[in-house]
Design an enzyme around this catalytic site. Structure first.
Site, PDB file in Angstrom:
ATOM      1  N   ASN A 174       0.837  -1.203   0.000  1.00 32.68           N
ATOM      2  CA  ASN A 174       0.000   0.000   0.000  1.00 32.68           C
ATOM      3  C   ASN A 174       0.867   1.245   0.000  1.00 32.68           C
ATOM      4  O   ASN A 174       1.975   1.254   0.530  1.00 32.68           O
ATOM      5  CB  ASN A 174      -0.976  -0.007   1.191  1.00 32.68           C
ATOM      6  CG  ASN A 174      -0.426   0.721   2.397  1.00 32.68           C
ATOM      7  OD1 ASN A 174      -0.465   1.953   2.472  1.00 32.68           O
ATOM      8  ND2 ASN A 174       0.103  -0.043   3.344  1.00 32.68           N
TER       9      ASN A 174
ATOM     10  N   PHE B  81      -1.259   8.413   4.284  1.00 30.26           N
ATOM     11  CA  PHE B  81      -1.971   9.126   5.359  1.00 30.26           C
ATOM     12  C   PHE B  81      -3.230   9.831   4.839  1.00 30.26           C
ATOM     13  O   PHE B  81      -3.449  11.015   5.107  1.00 30.26           O
ATOM     14  CB  PHE B  81      -1.060  10.153   6.040  1.00 30.26           C
ATOM     15  CG  PHE B  81      -0.033   9.583   6.970  1.00 30.26           C
ATOM     16  CD1 PHE B  81      -0.048   8.250   7.353  1.00 30.26           C
ATOM     17  CD2 PHE B  81       0.986  10.393   7.472  1.00 30.26           C
ATOM     18  CE1 PHE B  81       0.909   7.739   8.214  1.00 30.26           C
ATOM     19  CE2 PHE B  81       1.953   9.895   8.346  1.00 30.26           C
ATOM     20  CZ  PHE B  81       1.917   8.564   8.711  1.00 30.26           C
TER      21      PHE B  81
ATOM     22  N   SER C 179       5.992   5.339   8.496  1.00 28.20           N
ATOM     23  CA  SER C 179       5.311   5.047   7.236  1.00 28.20           C
ATOM     24  C   SER C 179       6.264   5.351   6.086  1.00 28.20           C
ATOM     25  O   SER C 179       6.906   6.407   6.062  1.00 28.20           O
ATOM     26  CB  SER C 179       4.051   5.909   7.090  1.00 28.20           C
ATOM     27  OG  SER C 179       3.543   5.814   5.761  1.00 28.20           O
TER      28      SER C 179
ATOM     29  N   ASN D 291       5.321   5.995   3.117  1.00 28.48           N
ATOM     30  CA  ASN D 291       4.545   6.634   2.053  1.00 28.48           C
ATOM     31  C   ASN D 291       4.406   8.141   2.189  1.00 28.48           C
ATOM     32  O   ASN D 291       3.674   8.764   1.431  1.00 28.48           O
ATOM     33  CB  ASN D 291       3.154   5.979   1.984  1.00 28.48           C
ATOM     34  CG  ASN D 291       3.245   4.490   1.721  1.00 28.48           C
ATOM     35  OD1 ASN D 291       4.008   4.058   0.870  1.00 28.48           O
ATOM     36  ND2 ASN D 291       2.497   3.706   2.482  1.00 28.48           N
ATOM     37  N   THR D 292       5.081   8.728   3.174  1.00 29.60           N
ATOM     38  CA  THR D 292       5.160  10.179   3.316  1.00 29.60           C
ATOM     39  C   THR D 292       6.632  10.568   3.197  1.00 29.60           C
ATOM     40  O   THR D 292       7.434  10.184   4.056  1.00 29.60           O
ATOM     41  CB  THR D 292       4.594  10.642   4.674  1.00 29.60           C
ATOM     42  OG1 THR D 292       3.209  10.296   4.735  1.00 29.60           O
ATOM     43  CG2 THR D 292       4.745  12.136   4.834  1.00 29.60           C
TER      44      THR D 292
ATOM     45  N   LYS E  14       6.027   4.071  16.700  1.00 22.85           N
ATOM     46  CA  LYS E  14       6.002   2.972  15.733  1.00 22.85           C
ATOM     47  C   LYS E  14       7.264   3.008  14.882  1.00 22.85           C
ATOM     48  O   LYS E  14       7.606   4.027  14.289  1.00 22.85           O
ATOM     49  CB  LYS E  14       4.759   3.055  14.843  1.00 22.85           C
ATOM     50  CG  LYS E  14       4.549   1.799  13.999  1.00 22.85           C
ATOM     51  CD  LYS E  14       3.140   1.713  13.453  1.00 22.85           C
ATOM     52  CE  LYS E  14       2.909   0.394  12.741  1.00 22.85           C
ATOM     53  NZ  LYS E  14       1.504   0.226  12.299  1.00 22.85           N
TER      54      LYS E  14
ATOM     55  N   ASN F 134       6.388  -1.350  11.250  1.00 25.61           N
ATOM     56  CA  ASN F 134       5.567  -0.878  10.138  1.00 25.61           C
ATOM     57  C   ASN F 134       5.846  -1.735   8.894  1.00 25.61           C
ATOM     58  O   ASN F 134       6.556  -2.734   8.969  1.00 25.61           O
ATOM     59  CB  ASN F 134       5.888   0.600   9.869  1.00 25.61           C
ATOM     60  CG  ASN F 134       4.672   1.383   9.399  1.00 25.61           C
ATOM     61  OD1 ASN F 134       3.915   0.905   8.557  1.00 25.61           O
ATOM     62  ND2 ASN F 134       4.481   2.579   9.933  1.00 25.61           N
TER      63      ASN F 134
END
Length: 395
Positions: free
Chosen positions: A145, A149, A211, A213-214, A251, A282
């Protein structure tokens, strides 16, 4: 009088109506009761025909409207555990990323999760990354994925969490805090704002700095940046003025080098940065060479079966580096009671699911709990706490 043809049509119509009605009723009851075989053979194959994000939305809808029977049988005594002055009926929780907007907490609680972590939640609403941004790796029991966010923001989520907290039968709720994409990465105010907003109503808070993805977010795991961030959010937490301060967790990514893991451990063991727990781990940006699915090279975080051993090693490393002083929530590739047991032996006090729940549906929760209870008792453990870190001690 009916003609023979009219009579036949009427009988056929009645037969079809009864058959369809009976089939629909049977299917509805199987879904409601969480029949594992029915989910495996019919429900999940159907959802795999849908786009992954559409399937995710339907799953959230089902949980939001409690379209599954509440678990009536109490959890086994061996599964009950206490951490941060919170009594968990079982150690199996739902990881952040499924119920991003805090819409489905009650349904997830009814399904049998011991706790539910919502989010990640950003201060301001944001769309996240462009679609498509979720990909199934069916041959690998995995998901990639790159949601980025996507969040309705603090205000919308806050009201839903507060409503859930007011219920007599409610979930234990963790709030996972994220950072707006437009915010400077070195600016910690998004996290401080999240602590101030949710501190009075969350059972625990999570600072998500891992994460993939940022852009730039994982840089906050570097030693100096992490120390500054944790000191600021802990100060905000300690100044909340509430009778019971929520535990604060961080995390962690699975892609840290050994030196980076040591740096993280050294920071969180400092008095001014002493968090109440860490979530390990994560999704990963790595791609094991044995992945078989067509979407294996998509950009994003990989979760599921390929992450299982990576995650367990990370848990063992952080348990050792912190001398077991910082509680760990273990997440990554758990799809059986044995997987959960291995995470606990490595050092996890609690565990979380995500991908197995997405790929196998609600019955996986009760099956994992049942298997974990059997494994604990067969190995001579009366409860979860007795097994924590047993495979890491002395290593």
């Amino acid at each position: 009088m009916y003609t023979r043809k009219e009579k036949f049509i009427k009988q056929l119509t009645a037969l079809v109506t009864v058959t369809l009605g009976g089939s629909t009723t049977f299917a509805g009851l199987c879904i409601w009761n969480g029949n594992e075989n029915f989910y495996r053979d019919y429900v999940m194959p159907f959802t795999r025909r849908l786009e992954p994000e559409t399937s995710h939305g339907l799953a959230v809808f089902a949980m939001k409207h409690c379209l599954i029977k509440k678990q009536l049988k109490p959890d086994a005594e061996s599964l009950s555990t206490r951490l941060w002055n919170i009594n968990f009926s079982n150690p199996v929780g739902l990881a952040a990323g499924f119920d991003k907007q805090a819409e489905a907490m009650q349904g997830l609680h009814r399904t049998g999760f011991g706790f539910v972590e919502i989010g990640s939640v950003t201060p301001k609403p944001q769309e996240g990354n462009p679609k498509p941004r979720v990909f199934r790796l069916e041959k690998d029991n995995a998901i990639i994925n790159r949601y980025g966010f996507n969040s309705e923001g603090h205000e919308a989520v806050f009201h839903r969490v507060r409503q859930e907290k007011e219920k007599q039968e409610r979930a234990i709720i963790g709030v996972n805090l994220g950072k707006n994409k437009i915010s400077a990465m070195e600016d910690v105010r998004d996290y401080v704002t999240g602590v101030e907003k949710f501190g009075a109503i969350a059972d625990y808070l999570v600072i998500n700095i891992s994460s993939p993805n940022t852009p730039g977010l994982r840089g906050l795991q570097q030693k100096a940046e992490l120390e500054n961030l944790i000191a600021c959010v802990l100060e905000a937490r300690n100044n909340l003025g509430t009778a019971n301060l929520p535990p604060l967790l961080v995390k962690i990514a699975p892609d840290l080098s050994e030196a980076e893991k040591k740096d993280v451990a050294s920071v969180i063991l400092k008095e001014k940065c002493r968090v109440d727990g860490i979530i390990v781990c994560n999704t990963t940006t790595s791609r094991p060479s044995d992945l078989k699915s067509q979407c294996k090279d998509e950009i994003g975080g990989l979760s599921g079966q390929p992450l299982k051993d990576i995650s367990t090693r990370c848990i063992r490393d952080f348990y050792r580096l912190t001398n077991g002083q910082i509680p760990i929530i273990g997440v990554g590739g758990i799809s059986s009671g044995q997987d959960a047991y291995e995470k606990i032996l490595a050092g996890a006090s609690l565990v979380q699911l995500y991908t197995s729940f997405a790929l196998q549906g609600p019955p996986v929760v009760r099956r994992i709990k049942r298997e974990l209870d059997e494994i604990l008792r067969s190995n001579g453990y009366q409860n979860v706490a007795e097994a924590i870190g047993k495979s890491s001690q002395g290593n």
